[in-house]
Design an enzyme around this catalytic site. Structure first.
Site, PDB file in Angstrom:
ATOM      1  N   ASP B  66      11.105   4.041   3.576  1.00 34.18           N
ATOM      2  CA  ASP B  66      10.289   2.894   3.174  1.00 34.18           C
ATOM      3  C   ASP B  66       9.101   3.301   2.305  1.00 34.18           C
ATOM      4  O   ASP B  66       8.328   2.443   1.864  1.00 34.18           O
ATOM      5  CB  ASP B  66       9.833   2.067   4.392  1.00 34.18           C
ATOM      6  CG  ASP B  66       9.067   2.890   5.418  1.00 34.18           C
ATOM      7  OD1 ASP B  66       9.331   4.102   5.546  1.00 34.18           O
ATOM      8  OD2 ASP B  66       8.202   2.323   6.103  1.00 34.18           O
ATOM      9  N   ASP B 210       1.539   7.099   6.728  1.00 38.88           N
ATOM     10  CA  ASP B 210       1.715   6.802   8.148  1.00 38.88           C
ATOM     11  C   ASP B 210       0.981   7.873   8.965  1.00 38.88           C
ATOM     12  O   ASP B 210       1.045   9.060   8.656  1.00 38.88           O
ATOM     13  CB  ASP B 210       3.208   6.795   8.507  1.00 38.88           C
ATOM     14  CG  ASP B 210       3.938   5.640   7.829  1.00 38.88           C
ATOM     15  OD1 ASP B 210       3.315   4.932   7.017  1.00 38.88           O
ATOM     16  OD2 ASP B 210       5.137   5.456   8.126  1.00 38.88           O
TER      17      ASP B 210
END
Lengths: 323, 323
Positions: B66, B210
């Site tokens: 992603d 992240d």
């Protein structure tokens, strides 16, 4: 039987057209199959009623990016959305090598069964409500067309045969249609299965990949209701770009379809230079491709648009569907 | 200096949010840089004024799909659209291995110079109008935050110093500002460059990947005007899913930003469960993430949306921009 175009641009997406992917749904059941999976196919699917969780098989025509870069994301999202059903992937061996490399390098996890079938190994597959066969094309990279014929056609009683054999309409007809064995007054025993025939001819379509020799599809197109083929360029542009890209012009595909007696033709995979709504003088229009094809093809002709659905009716006619 | 969010969803795209990508434009020049490149980033760019041909560098935080599945398609389209300018790709070594594998397996061709920089090798880069540095994060995969500080700040004359040295306003000021050497009546010689200072403090932002330990960004955030950080979950959901995914809650990021004295915070990378416009009872809302963050962070707080641009003004304030 429905075909829904999720992408109709060649090479790169435009604001109006995504790169290649076509959904094919049989009339019965919720399973469906997809031919090609360009980047952002999963995004296109979010705008349709098609559920990736019901997708039974993905058939890839060839390994070029505009036909397969949407695979990793779609498969990853199936995992995130809890898919457990098996998924079958069909294509040239290079597609599997590409996908395996992406899975490995990007720590992608797929727990549902993912089965790959190398299309070059004489493919004949029952999947997603279709009997699927494959035909080699002529392109820079190993490339295939897929023929999808519906597997399930409801049966009807062969009344003509029954009447010819002197069995006149009676409640026995109902029992025969349910497949039962029936004993007539004269002692003859009839098996229902012997007197049931398909209520219409199984519908079939051919969906090609990139290809500069439409005539290679002569056998594949025998008896089909619809051919979907790339028409990347008009003939004048094909002459300009030369033979190296190995694509077809609208004229060449139309000429083949006419000769092959295909009743309906949907052209797709248009070069981004052909605009849906030309704005300035000098802009090329997708209408030019239509006009060129129409000169050579007298059947039902459509120019694919993203999110357009074409329906093959039971009588074989092809119409635009509104949903 | 503008930040435009091209994707704000974690894991999978939704109808409202694409997966990660953020464009960063300096005030001067047409070059720009992008942090992350999830699938369909090139499609998102088609809906903005940002030109991929002016894209100078792509900084990838980590190799998860992603955040990088849009790379091959974007780079291929640059080729198709005639790019000749070099492009710099920055990220973990795994990103380069992934891209190389895709290029090789899919016969992708790139003729323009594509340079890869392994971010783990002490990155300090001048690119796209920014001085770029990188900071390691804590995630399942090697992951980085990027700090982008504008390279070019217009100079102004240090009038206070000149006056303190007894040089009063006169036409000489103009010559000094143009960088010239000037000889005063008393024989003193002044060099323009010694009397020119930045007209405002160089703006800087940190864009994280992240990360489940926002405090790792304490040094990176010193003096920046804006932190962009993932807030994948609210604290209650983070407790439910457990520590394994290694993401942050809105609360944790907000608490860190408050402690670090960051003046403005944009949260992004929201789990698809948080809807922009909840429709049914039980639907989770992205507002919950906002409310949770606001409890711990007193500065300027934004929840990123796709195609929203945030502008860092010369005075350091961060505002939503309308274009």
């Amino acid at each position: 039987m429905n075909l829904t175009f999720l992408g109709t641009s060649s090479g790169a997406p435009t604001r109006q057209r995504n790169v290649s992917a076509t959904a094919v749904q049989p009339e019965y059941g919720r399973a469906w199959v997809m031919v090609d999976c360009g980047e952002a196919t999963q995004h296109q699917l979010l705008r349709t009623r098609l559920s990736p969780l019901k997708l039974d098989a993905i058939l890839i025509t060839h390994v070029h990016g505009d036909h397969c870069y949407g695979l990793p994301g779609l498969l990853a999202s199936c995992q995130l959305n809890g898919r457990t059903e098996p998924l079958t992937l069909v294509g040239p061996a290079a597609v599997w090598a590409y996908l395996q490399a992406v899975i490995e390098h990007t720590e992608m996890r797929i727990d549902y069964p993912l089965k790959f079938i190398d299309v070059s190994k004489s493919l004949a597959l029952e999947q997603g409500g279709f009997h699927i066969t494959a035909y080699p094309l002529s392109h820079r990279s190993e490339c295939w067309a897929y023929r999808l014929q519906e597997s399930r056609v409801p049966l009807k009683l062969d009344v003509a045969r029954l009447e010819a054999e002197g069995v006149m309409p009676s409640p026995l007809y109902g029992r025969l249609q349910r497949g039962e064995s029936v004993t007539l007054d004269d002692g003859r025993q009839l098996e229902g299965k012997d007197y049931c025939i398909p209520s219409y001819r199984a519908r079939a379509v051919v969906i090609g990949g990139d290809n500069d020799r439409p005539e290679l599809l002569a056998e594949a197109c025998r008896g089909v209701q619809l051919l979907v083929h790339e028409a990347t360029y008009t003939e004048d542009v094909l002459q300009q770009v030369g033979p190296e890209p190995q694509h077809s012009s609208a004229a060449r595909v139309a000429r083949f379809a006419e000769q092959a007696g295909v009743p309906a033709l949907v052209l797709t995979h248009f070069s981004p230079r052909y605009l849906l709504r030309p704005r300035r003088g000098g802009d090329r229009s997708v209408d030019e491709l239509y006009i060129e094809a129409q000169r050579f093809f007298a059947g039902t002709l459509f120019m694919a648009e993203d999110f357009q659905t074409y329906r093959v009716l039971r009588d074989g006619r092809v119409v635009e569907a509104s949903d």
